[in-house]
Enzyme design. Structure first.
Site, short mmCIF file in Angstrom:
data_model
loop_
_atom_site.label_atom_id
_atom_site.label_comp_id
_atom_site.label_asym_id
_atom_site.label_seq_id
_atom_site.Cartn_x
_atom_site.Cartn_y
_atom_site.Cartn_z
N ASP A 59 -65.37 -10.03 -10.59
CA ASP A 59 -64.68 -11.22 -9.54
C ASP A 59 -65.52 -11.25 -8.34
OD1 ASP A 59 -63.22 -12.83 -8.09
OD2 ASP A 59 -61.74 -11.39 -7.51
N HIS A 101 -57.76 -14.74 -13.75
CA HIS A 101 -57.53 -13.64 -12.60
C HIS A 101 -57.00 -14.39 -11.40
CE1 HIS A 101 -61.63 -14.48 -11.28
NE2 HIS A 101 -60.90 -14.12 -10.11
N GLU A 110 -51.95 -16.53 -8.45
CA GLU A 110 -52.47 -16.41 -7.00
C GLU A 110 -52.46 -17.96 -6.23
OE1 GLU A 110 -52.35 -13.68 -5.46
OE2 GLU A 110 -52.80 -14.30 -3.50
N ASP A 111 -53.29 -18.69 -7.26
CA ASP A 111 -53.58 -19.99 -6.79
C ASP A 111 -52.96 -21.24 -7.22
OD1 ASP A 111 -55.07 -18.54 -5.25
OD2 ASP A 111 -57.37 -18.98 -6.43
#
Ligand code: MN
Length: 506
Positions: free
Chosen positions: A146, A78, A82-83
């Site tokens: 999350d 997840h 993004e990272d």
């Protein structure tokens, strides 16, 4: 209690699943975990732990509540787009479009513009959650998993940031977990928020609970044996009988209403009895009431009339053994799982083996309402999600109205009223016969000119109570709805239908 283990591997995720995953699913998830771990190499959480620990915890929560391997995989991945430099395309090529579709949904959900007041920010956040929910509810469930781990590790953040996240969790995530019926996640999030938002009160309630509970637990131990013997003597097959305590935040809310006097909280001590069938729930209730006097007004039949989030159980408060007041909850194993794992558990009990969870929730696939194999419970949750979808399409243009409607219809307590034929109509609290009429059909709403509740005439702005039978009287000919109704109707559907008729004039 969901698990809190610190050193975690993909094997622990497998362990958590209520139904064991097969070799193929495990192989798939091992490769996803290795890929995610590689992608996050060198990244650390604020707590100093390797980043992948966070993803594994989220995945583990998903496994615990019975989600399928696709959702668990998306949980593992997840935070990857993004990272890390890895793109959704790569994820799609490696693990399939469905996994990447879910990961994309979560990534989009995290991109919320940070401007305006805190309230506006929460509303924006909520709106995004709802849109995501209407599209594919699994995205929101992953987001909850999350957030749960982020809340569990909140003390590694500076106090101000921790408080902001706790506030957001309380305003956005707790109500959603509640509406999805995932009691385990909701209760834990609620207590974590309480701890950060009201630290002094939290400690106070915790102390109170500990002092009182130690003695209470011993009592419950004796009660368990007595009730279990009583039921067994009557040939009730008791599957499980457990002592239950309230989560701290709920206890605090109760105490607030009773001058912080813990002796006046009747359901602090509770026993939960799990029996095999619905009829044995009622039998057990009868036997217990024969032996111990029930408290007036505290018998609740959530089996016949489930709570809006689907919760089912019998509740009663009795003057129990040794003359002490205690709450008794009686339910089947399935009801118990559904209370703890919500929408995910409905799935476990109905279609899990076919793996059609994904067909079910992804838009534009088989219309699930028409599938004869879908259980009424699942169909009910689905109707609700479809309504959300329709409703959002309808209002779309007007954000304020959308949010206002959401707040009323989604978070307020709902009531169930009946048509004279016994069909159940779900309404927000304080709904009127006009709301009821529009819930049946727009044309019934337009033509309404009176109402009877439990056989008696009532004013058209009467506030319907739970479980009342409502009969709508209508005119034969078509007519325009009365504009004055807008002053008291509660549901968005009624408001819109009335406005639409009058808009045509202008
Ligand atoms: Mn995350």
């Amino acid at each position: 209690m969901l698990s809190l283990q610190q050193n975690i591997t993909i094997e622990d995720v497998f362990q958590a699943a209520p139904t064991p995953l097969n070799t193929e699913q495990k192989r798939f998830l091992r490769s996803v975990a290795a890929f995610a771990s590689d992608a996050h190499t060198g990244q650390l959480r604020k707590s100093g732990e390797p980043y992948i620990i966070h993803s594994l915890h989220a995945a583990r929560t998903l496994a615990e509540i019975g989600m399928d391997e696709i959702t668990i995989a998306a949980g593992l991945l997840h935070d990857v787009p993004e990272d890390t430099p890895i793109t959704l395309d790569e994820i799609s090529k490696k693990f399939g479009p469905e996994v990447s579709y879910l990961v994309d949904g979560i990534t989009k959900l995290s991109k919320i513009r940070l401007q305006g007041s805190q309230q506006e920010y929460f509303l924006e956040n909520l709106r995004k959650m709802f849109l995501a929910m209407a599209k594919d509810i699994r995205v929101v469930i992953i987001k909850l998993a999350d957030r749960l781990h982020n809340m569990r590790t909140l003390d590694s953040l500076p106090p101000e940031k921790a408080e902001r996240i706790a506030r957001e969790t309380f305003e956005v995530y707790v109500p959603i977990a509640n509406r999805l019926g995932i009691g385990e996640i909701k209760a834990e999030l609620e207590d974590l928020c309480f701890q950060y938002l009201e630290p002094v009160k939290y400690q106070e309630v915790k102390k109170l609970e500990e002092t009182y509970l130690h003695e209470g637990e011993q009592y419950l131990g004796r009660v368990k044996t007595q009730l279990s013997n009583l039921l067994k003597a009557e040939a009730i097959q008791v599957k499980e009988i457990e002592a239950r305590t309230k989560n701290l935040y709920r206890l605090y809310k109760k105490l607030e209403g009773h001058d912080m006097d813990i002796k006046r909280v009747y359901d602090l001590l509770a026993i939960r009895i799990i029996v095999p069938t619905i009829s044995s729930c009622y039998e057990a209730l009868g036997i217990i009431h024969r032996e111990y006097r029930p408290m007036v007004g505290r018998i609740k039949d959530y089996i016949s009339l489930p709570k809006p989030n689907g919760y089912q159980s019998l509740h009663t408060t009795i003057f129990g053994p040794e003359g002490r007041i205690l709450e008794v909850q009686i339910r089947t194993e399935q009801m118990n799982d559904e209370a703890e794992y919500g929408i995910a558990a409905h799935w476990m009990y109905t279609e899990k083996q076919k793996g059609s969870w994904r067909d079910f929730f992804i838009r534009k696939k088989v219309a699930p309402e028409t599938s004869p194999k879908t259980s009424p419970k699942v169909r009910e949750s689905l109707t609700w999600i479809n309504q959300l979808r329709e409703w959002q399409k309808d209002i779309g243009r007007d954000d304020t109205e959308f949010m206002e409607g959401l707040k009323i219809e989604f978070f307020k307590n709902h009531i169930f009223a009946f048509t004279p034929k016994g069909d159940i109509i779900e309404l927000p609290e304080d709904a009127t016969p006009i709301d009821f009429a529009y819930a049946i059909h727009t044309n019934v709403g337009h033509r309404a000119n009176g109402a009877k509740v439990d056989g008696k005439m009532v004013p058209i702005d009467y506030q319907i109570q739970n479980a009342q039978v409502v009969e709508i009287l209508t005119t034969k000919e078509m007519k325009k709805p009365n504009k004055d109704w807008l002053r008291f109707v509660k549901t968005t559907h009624a408001k819109q239908s009335i406005r639409r008729e009058h808009r045509a004039d202008i």
